[in-house]
Design a protein around this motif. Sequence first.
Motif, PDB file in Angstrom:
ATOM      1  N   UNK A   1       3.347   9.588 -19.148  1.00  0.00           N
ATOM      2  CA  UNK A   1       3.304   9.884 -20.481  1.00  0.00           C
ATOM      3  C   UNK A   1       4.616  10.689 -20.924  1.00  0.00           C
ATOM      4  N   UNK A   2       5.147  11.589 -19.765  1.00  0.00           N
ATOM      5  CA  UNK A   2       6.315  12.258 -20.167  1.00  0.00           C
ATOM      6  C   UNK A   2       7.463  11.552 -19.535  1.00  0.00           C
ATOM      7  N   UNK A   3       7.600  10.428 -19.041  1.00  0.00           N
ATOM      8  CA  UNK A   3       8.895   9.832 -18.766  1.00  0.00           C
ATOM      9  C   UNK A   3       9.442   8.824 -19.887  1.00  0.00           C
ATOM     10  N   UNK A   4      10.778   8.852 -19.824  1.00  0.00           N
ATOM     11  CA  UNK A   4      11.437   8.165 -21.016  1.00  0.00           C
ATOM     12  C   UNK A   4      11.422   6.714 -20.735  1.00  0.00           C
ATOM     13  N   UNK A   5      11.356   6.206 -19.364  1.00  0.00           N
ATOM     14  CA  UNK A   5      11.749   5.039 -18.946  1.00  0.00           C
ATOM     15  C   UNK A   5      10.572   4.215 -18.179  1.00  0.00           C
ATOM     16  N   UNK A   6       9.724   4.979 -17.511  1.00  0.00           N
ATOM     17  CA  UNK A   6       8.697   4.438 -16.748  1.00  0.00           C
ATOM     18  C   UNK A   6       7.426   4.388 -17.587  1.00  0.00           C
ATOM     19  N   UNK A   7       6.618   3.384 -17.828  1.00  0.00           N
ATOM     20  CA  UNK A   7       5.368   3.027 -18.680  1.00  0.00           C
ATOM     21  C   UNK A   7       4.093   3.358 -17.956  1.00  0.00           C
ATOM     22  N   UNK A   8       3.071   4.122 -18.261  1.00  0.00           N
ATOM     23  CA  UNK A   8       1.899   4.047 -17.461  1.00  0.00           C
ATOM     24  C   UNK A   8       1.200   2.880 -17.772  1.00  0.00           C
ATOM     25  N   UNK A   9       1.381   1.820 -18.525  1.00  0.00           N
ATOM     26  CA  UNK A   9       0.977   0.910 -18.631  1.00  0.00           C
ATOM     27  C   UNK A   9       1.156  -0.189 -17.566  1.00  0.00           C
ATOM     28  N   UNK A  10       2.187   0.033 -16.735  1.00  0.00           N
ATOM     29  CA  UNK A  10       2.617  -0.871 -15.599  1.00  0.00           C
ATOM     30  C   UNK A  10       1.501  -0.665 -14.425  1.00  0.00           C
ATOM     31  N   UNK A  11       0.865   0.265 -14.471  1.00  0.00           N
ATOM     32  CA  UNK A  11      -0.197   0.272 -13.320  1.00  0.00           C
ATOM     33  C   UNK A  11      -1.263  -0.918 -13.592  1.00  0.00           C
ATOM     34  N   UNK A  12      -1.528  -1.149 -14.592  1.00  0.00           N
ATOM     35  CA  UNK A  12      -2.284  -2.412 -15.041  1.00  0.00           C
ATOM     36  C   UNK A  12      -1.896  -3.569 -14.282  1.00  0.00           C
TER      37      UNK A  12
ATOM     38  N   UNK B   1       0.959  -1.209   0.205  1.00  0.00           N
ATOM     39  CA  UNK B   1       0.031  -0.102  -0.045  1.00  0.00           C
ATOM     40  C   UNK B   1       0.891   1.003   0.121  1.00  0.00           C
ATOM     41  N   UNK B   2       0.329   2.452  -0.389  1.00  0.00           N
ATOM     42  CA  UNK B   2       0.874   3.671  -0.369  1.00  0.00           C
ATOM     43  C   UNK B   2      -0.228   4.586   0.082  1.00  0.00           C
ATOM     44  N   UNK B   3       0.446   5.904   0.714  1.00  0.00           N
ATOM     45  CA  UNK B   3      -0.531   6.923   0.976  1.00  0.00           C
ATOM     46  C   UNK B   3       0.164   8.399   0.715  1.00  0.00           C
TER      47      UNK B   3
ATOM     48  N   UNK C   1      -9.773   7.158  -9.024  1.00  0.00           N
ATOM     49  CA  UNK C   1      -9.807   7.032 -10.674  1.00  0.00           C
ATOM     50  C   UNK C   1      -9.128   8.515 -11.079  1.00  0.00           C
ATOM     51  N   UNK C   2      -9.427   9.555 -10.525  1.00  0.00           N
ATOM     52  CA  UNK C   2      -8.831  10.704 -10.890  1.00  0.00           C
ATOM     53  C   UNK C   2      -7.463  10.636 -10.896  1.00  0.00           C
ATOM     54  N   UNK C   3      -6.911   9.944  -9.789  1.00  0.00           N
ATOM     55  CA  UNK C   3      -5.396   9.826  -9.399  1.00  0.00           C
ATOM     56  C   UNK C   3      -4.756   8.959 -10.274  1.00  0.00           C
ATOM     57  N   UNK C   4      -5.321   7.866 -10.784  1.00  0.00           N
ATOM     58  CA  UNK C   4      -5.072   6.970 -11.575  1.00  0.00           C
ATOM     59  C   UNK C   4      -4.752   7.573 -13.100  1.00  0.00           C
ATOM     60  N   UNK C   5      -5.619   8.353 -13.514  1.00  0.00           N
ATOM     61  CA  UNK C   5      -5.660   9.356 -14.845  1.00  0.00           C
ATOM     62  C   UNK C   5      -4.559  10.155 -14.687  1.00  0.00           C
ATOM     63  N   UNK C   6      -4.226  10.836 -13.569  1.00  0.00           N
ATOM     64  CA  UNK C   6      -3.059  11.675 -13.297  1.00  0.00           C
ATOM     65  C   UNK C   6      -1.944  11.187 -13.682  1.00  0.00           C
ATOM     66  N   UNK C   7      -1.681   9.722 -12.856  1.00  0.00           N
ATOM     67  CA  UNK C   7      -0.400   9.060 -12.832  1.00  0.00           C
ATOM     68  C   UNK C   7      -0.043   8.830 -14.209  1.00  0.00           C
TER      69      UNK C   7
ATOM     70  N   UNK D   1       0.594   8.305  -8.804  1.00  0.00           N
ATOM     71  CA  UNK D   1      -0.808   8.155  -8.281  1.00  0.00           C
ATOM     72  C   UNK D   1      -0.905   8.904  -6.910  1.00  0.00           C
ATOM     73  N   UNK D   2       0.097   8.761  -6.126  1.00  0.00           N
ATOM     74  CA  UNK D   2      -0.112   9.765  -5.075  1.00  0.00           C
ATOM     75  C   UNK D   2       0.412  11.100  -5.052  1.00  0.00           C
ATOM     76  N   UNK D   3       1.299  11.352  -6.222  1.00  0.00           N
ATOM     77  CA  UNK D   3       1.780  12.503  -6.572  1.00  0.00           C
ATOM     78  C   UNK D   3       0.501  13.595  -6.850  1.00  0.00           C
ATOM     79  N   UNK D   4      -0.460  12.781  -7.792  1.00  0.00           N
ATOM     80  CA  UNK D   4      -1.709  13.259  -8.176  1.00  0.00           C
ATOM     81  C   UNK D   4      -2.636  13.809  -7.237  1.00  0.00           C
ATOM     82  N   UNK D   5      -2.755  12.755  -5.936  1.00  0.00           N
ATOM     83  CA  UNK D   5      -3.404  13.266  -4.878  1.00  0.00           C
ATOM     84  C   UNK D   5      -3.197  14.688  -4.377  1.00  0.00           C
TER      85      UNK D   5
END
Length: 400
Positions: free
Chosen positions: A223-234, A94-96, A212-218, A143-147
């Motif tokens: 999308x701007x990262x060169x090595x981290x993929x937004x698909x990995x949250x799935x 978990x994370x907060x 759900x908004x935080x997932x979208x924000x993540x 995700x937590x950053x978006x919160x």
Amino acid sequence: MMSRKVAAVLIALCSLTSVAFAGAPYQYTAQQEYQFGDVIWAKSALAHYQDEGINNIVDHIVKDNPDVLRMRSGENDTQRGLQYPYIIPDNESNAHNLPGGIITINQGLVQECLYNKVSSQVHGTGDKTVIYGRSQVANIIAHEMTHWINRDWFRMLEVVEDGEYNGEVVHRSFQDYINRGDWKLLMDNFTAFSRSPEIKALLQQNSKRVEMEADAGAFRLLEHSDIYSPGSLAVYMETRMTSPPPEPGHHNKLNQHPEPLARYNAILDRISEASGGRVRYENHMLYLDGKKFLKTGTMPDTLDGNSTERTLFLAGQLAKAVKYRMGTRTGGGLYFTRGTMDSDGRVALMGKNNMTGQTVMFDLFNVSADNAIALMEGKKPVGVEEEALVAIHDFLKKGV
């Protein structure tokens, strides 16, 4: 003048913070928000440590999103900023987040994503070769950053003061949890702040919406990262889908998060939308321009990731590449690299937008640099790694 909804919450905390809050909704000072978060964190009295590798992930995300993210520079910082995460020795995955840019990550989450083992302390997360697990951790941090970006703590506390509801009861309960340092209830059970079924339902509904908004924000941040993929949250959500449900009556808690399946499907929808439908992940298979990737729809297992982790990582990277025109004839280029990824000799296929300089790494391949170049010049691929590299290259060069 501050709205009654937010002011009542913050004034109720003044006995703890000795801060006088004023201004329009959300227009509190950075120092006031820092103090609010620091009080809650101090009251929790949790054992914690920091990890250099996790801090490197944070630095990477912040660097790639300068318009919305920054690090806190010190005690007298007058702008909102993030702090490096605290790792809590708790086995729950978990994370907060807290006001003041505080992010906490349970050690269980780091172990699950990076090591799949239990240890008294986490070491070595600076290893860039563990890319698929690191990408999962990056998504959760984003995700937590978006919160934090959305000020969701204050948005949630404003909800409970809405209209006819007795917000004073909720605020007394909230302050009581802070004073007791009851971390589990404070962080995971906003619904415990009132016995009213109406308020509980309202909190639950709004909590699911902001998650759900935080997932979208993540997704947008990565999308701007060169090595981290937004698909990995799935990948992380799929693991939650197969996990056993919590015990009935645990903390008398209502589920404040959307079901993992709903979050999982939303991520896959974003991949498709970002790529204009060219990249799709359905029924555990990747489709490029409507055709199964490698005729199987999956990437092969590799040194540090299974087939699912690797395929969803690639799906997210390809989606952003299409969206930002990387590697195509109409605005980008492709190249290979090794040293920057410390990849034990594996080759990273990179894409670049020639106008903006934005780059993305699609994957690490067990193919030598010389062979990779030969493949791109028309050599017939031998083996699944070479086939994957050629298929990705050809897809990207098609452009739109």
